[in-house]
Design a protein around this motif. Structure first.
Motif, PDB file in Angstrom:
ATOM      1  N   GLU A 195       0.824  -1.207   0.000  1.00 32.56           N
ATOM      2  CA  GLU A 195       0.000   0.000   0.000  1.00 32.56           C
ATOM      3  C   GLU A 195       0.859   1.259   0.000  1.00 32.56           C
ATOM      4  O   GLU A 195       0.554   2.235  -0.698  1.00 32.56           O
ATOM      5  N   THR A 196       1.946   1.241   0.776  1.00 34.73           N
ATOM      6  CA  THR A 196       2.821   2.414   0.845  1.00 34.73           C
ATOM      7  C   THR A 196       3.500   2.665  -0.492  1.00 34.73           C
ATOM      8  O   THR A 196       3.598   3.808  -0.965  1.00 34.73           O
ATOM      9  N   VAL A 197       3.991   1.603  -1.137  1.00 33.13           N
ATOM     10  CA  VAL A 197       4.674   1.744  -2.431  1.00 33.13           C
ATOM     11  C   VAL A 197       3.702   2.243  -3.497  1.00 33.13           C
ATOM     12  O   VAL A 197       4.029   3.132  -4.292  1.00 33.13           O
ATOM     13  N   ARG A 198       2.486   1.692  -3.518  1.00 37.48           N
ATOM     14  CA  ARG A 198       1.503   2.116  -4.522  1.00 37.48           C
ATOM     15  C   ARG A 198       1.041   3.545  -4.295  1.00 37.48           C
ATOM     16  O   ARG A 198       0.613   4.221  -5.231  1.00 37.48           O
ATOM     17  N   SER A 199       1.148   4.025  -3.052  1.00 39.88           N
ATOM     18  CA  SER A 199       0.736   5.399  -2.763  1.00 39.88           C
ATOM     19  C   SER A 199       1.745   6.427  -3.261  1.00 39.88           C
ATOM     20  O   SER A 199       1.475   7.629  -3.217  1.00 39.88           O
ATOM     21  N   GLY A 200       2.917   5.966  -3.706  1.00 44.13           N
ATOM     22  CA  GLY A 200       3.901   6.885  -4.270  1.00 44.13           C
ATOM     23  C   GLY A 200       5.121   7.122  -3.413  1.00 44.13           C
ATOM     24  O   GLY A 200       5.895   8.038  -3.697  1.00 44.13           O
ATOM     25  N   PRO A 257      11.316   0.927  -5.134  1.00 40.13           N
ATOM     26  CA  PRO A 257      11.070   2.246  -5.734  1.00 40.13           C
ATOM     27  C   PRO A 257       9.575   2.568  -5.683  1.00 40.13           C
ATOM     28  O   PRO A 257       8.731   1.663  -5.726  1.00 40.13           O
ATOM     29  N   ALA A 258       9.259   3.840  -5.563  1.00 35.73           N
ATOM     30  CA  ALA A 258       7.857   4.254  -5.480  1.00 35.73           C
ATOM     31  C   ALA A 258       7.085   3.786  -6.698  1.00 35.73           C
ATOM     32  O   ALA A 258       7.542   3.908  -7.839  1.00 35.73           O
ATOM     33  N   GLY A 259       5.896   3.225  -6.456  1.00 33.92           N
ATOM     34  CA  GLY A 259       5.033   2.792  -7.537  1.00 33.92           C
ATOM     35  C   GLY A 259       5.410   1.462  -8.157  1.00 33.92           C
ATOM     36  O   GLY A 259       4.771   1.027  -9.118  1.00 33.92           O
ATOM     37  N   LEU A 260       6.434   0.772  -7.617  1.00 28.40           N
ATOM     38  CA  LEU A 260       6.875  -0.501  -8.195  1.00 28.40           C
ATOM     39  C   LEU A 260       6.880  -1.594  -7.123  1.00 28.40           C
ATOM     40  O   LEU A 260       7.936  -2.071  -6.693  1.00 28.40           O
ATOM     41  N   PRO A 261       5.711  -2.018  -6.665  1.00 25.87           N
ATOM     42  CA  PRO A 261       5.664  -3.020  -5.583  1.00 25.87           C
ATOM     43  C   PRO A 261       6.152  -4.393  -6.005  1.00 25.87           C
ATOM     44  O   PRO A 261       6.451  -5.225  -5.144  1.00 25.87           O
TER      45      PRO A 261
END
Length: 797
Positions: A683-688, A758-762
């Protein structure tokens, strides 16, 4: 999660380890050959469940003992394991109406590991005792007690082991039960701390005397020594003497740091020299803190004071220990109970990776990993071949190559024998390393190996600079003569020495290979190092069979001496690189005295260089014995200089202890750790937001080292803050099944494991190496930031 206070303190053990490493390194490059235990996968502890009676009497309590029989050199942990480790725990299966008390532990010993990690251990055949109470009415004619024991057993490596035990006892309705296993229980009783002692009295108190959540306090242990008696101080003048020590039991919601001991009273003795002792009254201070999250109420603090008492006439008594306890309101009048709550250890231990698994699948490792075990062995062969191209090996091997040139005009059979002898020497060294790795022994993690390798490389450098010779000629004429009269034994010795020199250049790669190999099945680890040896030795065995292949090389001459001198200076530079990890392993003072030792070794090499073959045999041996005497003198200097460690090292240790506190999932330094769950991370990664994950455990030594040298450094914490990285920590101390699944998902059989998302890359985390450095971690964080920007640009387009 193990919330035990990490209670331990410094002592002379590290210094003893350093001295041993320094002395052993003088013998030979093969000083890395430690005794090899059984295969890595073999059980290191045999556990048996023994009753104190031959029958159960309704309503009557009896004792049950867990007897551990440990392999030599292996240990388990006390109920408060210290900076690392896990204590044994038990899951009971009891008949209806039966109840058990808490495990009673014998008095532990201190154990110090690299990185100033101190643990409280039990070795040999420790016996843990628990009281079982039978109900007043038992309908059956016999009863069965079941116990599933989980424990961590360690030497250089650590293994999670389990034992499922049961005990069948008849029920006796009249009379008293007869004693059973009397010898085991008598031995267990002697190993337990006593409630009182005629030699010392240990009286605990706390300041302030009322403890509440969030309170910082001092545990003050007042030791009163009987008149006309004394005990050794915490830092006795000789490692053969038994130091005074304090072990504080684990108490949920209370944290302790290492005890602070008073200076010993120095007493001169005409036979033993200066002795450091305690007599009369002394006070040991143990700083502590009550967690702010702990519920208000009475707090029980208990522990053990261990000592060896002597009378003033010089008669010393066997080492002993006395227990102490108090509540938050003052000293407790109830009998001291040194037991611990039995915490559960998950029954599913970490498994070893699949045979031939390379863990991280990237680059050349990923390419070779796709071919399974065959790819692994090819990679090991290429690594061995690569060692020959390093500047550390070239000086020695260049002489060997020139030997092949000269031998090309001689008997092909003799040339082949010398080539095979050289290859056999190389292979022997790698076979030994393979056996060590198969036994779970990663020798390069320890200061003994670092010191030994550094000493050998320095001696070789001095030899190449002409300070002394190892049967290596120093003129072009003698060079040719020496090559011509070389025999199989000399060739074998050069082969055994060649990989040692190579490790000066390839040490980081070898450390990673050891870390991987100690997690493999024994046959895979042994085969890996065998193929490394084949890779390094194959060119020389082939050239021995076909020396005419080297007819294009230039003839030997003065250029070889110049080349040898240049390589000598390069090897001395390598010594500096080799020794720098000692700052972390044994502190600045340990490194300083290591350098003093190397000066003496250099002087001994110079003395050996004074030997000439036109001297008489007696005179030559006089020089050689003089060199040995210098080395012995160096050992004496190290022994004296190591006590005590200087204040700078103590301050560095205190700083590292503070940085290591995050092992229990708490905030450490400037990093605020959130509890890890796969859902929370995703959830944290997908949030940016980018995410850094640290999987750790209380018993994981390498996890602590990674925090000291990389994760908790100011540069990394600032980088995490600047990039807006969310930090999550997963504690695998209790064998959490979800974390174990995550380890397997990322190709790891055990800890440590660190991930950067990396952000957005879960689905695309960066899997970090097992051993972290500050520079490497900063680089990977920057790479993750670049990946984040690229991901955002792709989404925007």
């Amino acid at each position: 999660m193990d919330t035990a206070p990490n209670h331990s303190h410094t002592g002379p053990n590290m210094n003893a380890r350093v001295r041993i490493g320094l002395l052993v390194s003088l013998v030979t490059a093969a000083s890395a050959v430690w005794p090899v235990s059984a295969a890595y996968a073999a059980t290191k502890a045999q556990v048996s469940l023994l009753p104190s009676v031959d029958a159960v009497v309704p309503g009557q309590p009896f004792d049950v003992a867990f007897r551990f029989q440990l392999e030599s050199g292996w240990h388990i942990y006390w109920q408060n394991s210290g900076d690392s480790g896990l204590p044994p725990s038990v899951r009971w299966t009891l008949p209806e109406g039966f109840s058990v008390g808490e495990l009673q532990f014998p008095t532990p010993k201190r154990h110090e590991s690299p990185g100033d990690i101190i643990t409280n251990i039990l070795s040999g055949e420790p016996v843990l005792v628990v009281k079982v109470t039978a109900p007043a009415v038992i309908k059956e004619g016999s009863v069965k007690l079941g116990a599933a024991v989980g424990y961590l057993v360690c030497e250089k490596a650590c293994l999670r082991e389990d034992a499922t035990l049961s005990l069948d006892l008849p029920v006796q309705t009249t009379g008293a039960a007869k004693p059973s296993n009397a010898e085991v229980f008598e031995r267990a009783k002697r190993a337990m701390p006593k409630a009182t002692s005629k030699y010392v009295t240990a009286t605990p108190s706390v300041k302030p005397d009322q403890l509440s959540p969030g309170t910082k306090f001092d545990l003050l242990l007042t030791i009163d020594v009987a008149p006309k008696h004394h005990v050794q101080s915490n830092k006795p003048s000789s490692p053969l003497m038994i130091p005074s020590d304090v072990f504080v039991e684990r108490q949920e919601g209370v944290r302790f740091v290492r005890p602070v001991f008073p200076e010993g009273k120095v007493r001169p003795d005409k036979y033993l020299g200066k002795l450091s002792e305690y007599d009369g009254r002394v006070t040991v201070r143990v700083p502590g803190e009550v967690d702010s999250s702990r519920n208000a109420g009475p707090i029980r603090i208990a522990g053990i004071y261990s000592y060896q008492a002597c009378d003033d006439e010089g008669h010393c008594f066997p080492p002993d220990a006395v227990s102490f306890a108090l509540t938050s309101g003052g000293a407790s009048a109830t009998p001291v109970d040194t037991a611990q709550p039995a915490s559960s250890i998950a029954s599913t231990p970490p498994s070893t990776p699949a045979a031939g698994s390379l863990g991280d699948k990237s680059g050349i490792e990923g390419l070779l990993g796709r071919f399974g075990t065959v790819g692994l062995l090819i990679g090991c062969f290429l690594y061995g071949l690569f060692i020959n191209a390093t500047p550390c090996v070239l000086p020695l091997l260049s002489i060997k190559v020139l030997g092949f040139v000269h031998q090309a005009h001689e008997s092909r059979r003799r040339t082949l024998v010398l080539g095979l002898s050289f290859g056999a020497g190389v292979m022997l060294f790698f076979v030994i390393l393979g056996l060590l790795a198969a036994a779970g022994t990663n020798v390069l993690q320890f200061p003994e190996a670092v010191i030994g390798l550094g000493t050998v490389v320095m001696a070789m450098g001095l030899s190449m600079l002409g300070v002394f010779t190892l049967q290596t000629p120093t003129t072009a004429v003698n060079l040719e003569a020496g090559i011509k009269k070389e025999g199989p034994l000399s060739s074998f010795g050069k082969g055994a020495l060649a990989p040692v020199l190579g490790f000066a250049c390839t040490g980081p790669l070898l450390a990673g290979a050891f870390g991987w190999a100690t997690q493999q099945p024994p046959h895979i680890a042994s085969a890996a190092f065998l193929f490394m040896g084949l890779g390094m030795s194959s060119p020389y065995m082939l050239l021995g069979a076909n020396p005419h292949w080297l007819s294009f090389l230039p003839k030997p001459g003065e250029w070889m001496i110049t080349f040898e001198r240049i390589m000598g200076f390069l090897l001395l530079a390598m010594v500096i690189w080799l020794l720098h990890p000692l700052v972390v392993q044994i502190g600045v003072t340990g490194l300083e005295w290591t350098l003093v030792f190397l000066v003496f070794v250099g002087l001994a090499c110079w003395v050996l260089g004074q030997v000439r073959f036109d001297m008489s045999a007696a005179r030559r041996w006089g020089y050689r014995l003089g060199a040995v005497a210098l080395v012995i003198l160096a050992g004496g200097v190290i022994y004296e200089g190591m006590f005590p460690l200087d204040e700078a090292v103590a301050a560095a240790r205190a700083e590292r202890d503070a940085l290591a506190n995050c092992d229990n999932g708490e905030s450490s330094g400037k990093i605020h750790w959130r509890p890890w769950t796969e859902q929370a991370v995703e959830e944290t990664v997908r949030s940016g937001a980018p995410v850094f994950v640290d999987f750790t455990a209380a018993y994981c030594t390498q996890c602590r080292i990674n925090k000291i040298v990389a994760i908790n450094t100011p540069e990394v914490t600032e980088k995490l803050k600047a990039l807006g990285v969310a930090t999550f920590q997963g504690d695998f101390s209790s064998g959490d099944a979800e974390i174990f699944a995550a380890l397997q998902k990322h190709g790891r059989a055990g800890l440590p494991l660190n991930l950067i998302y990396p952000a957005g890359l879960p689905d695309a985390p960066i899997v970090l190496d097992t051993e972290l450095t500050k520079a490497y971690l900063l680089q990977k964080l920057d790479e993750a930031s670049i990946s984040r920007s690229a991901s955002s640009a792709t989404v925007g387009s």
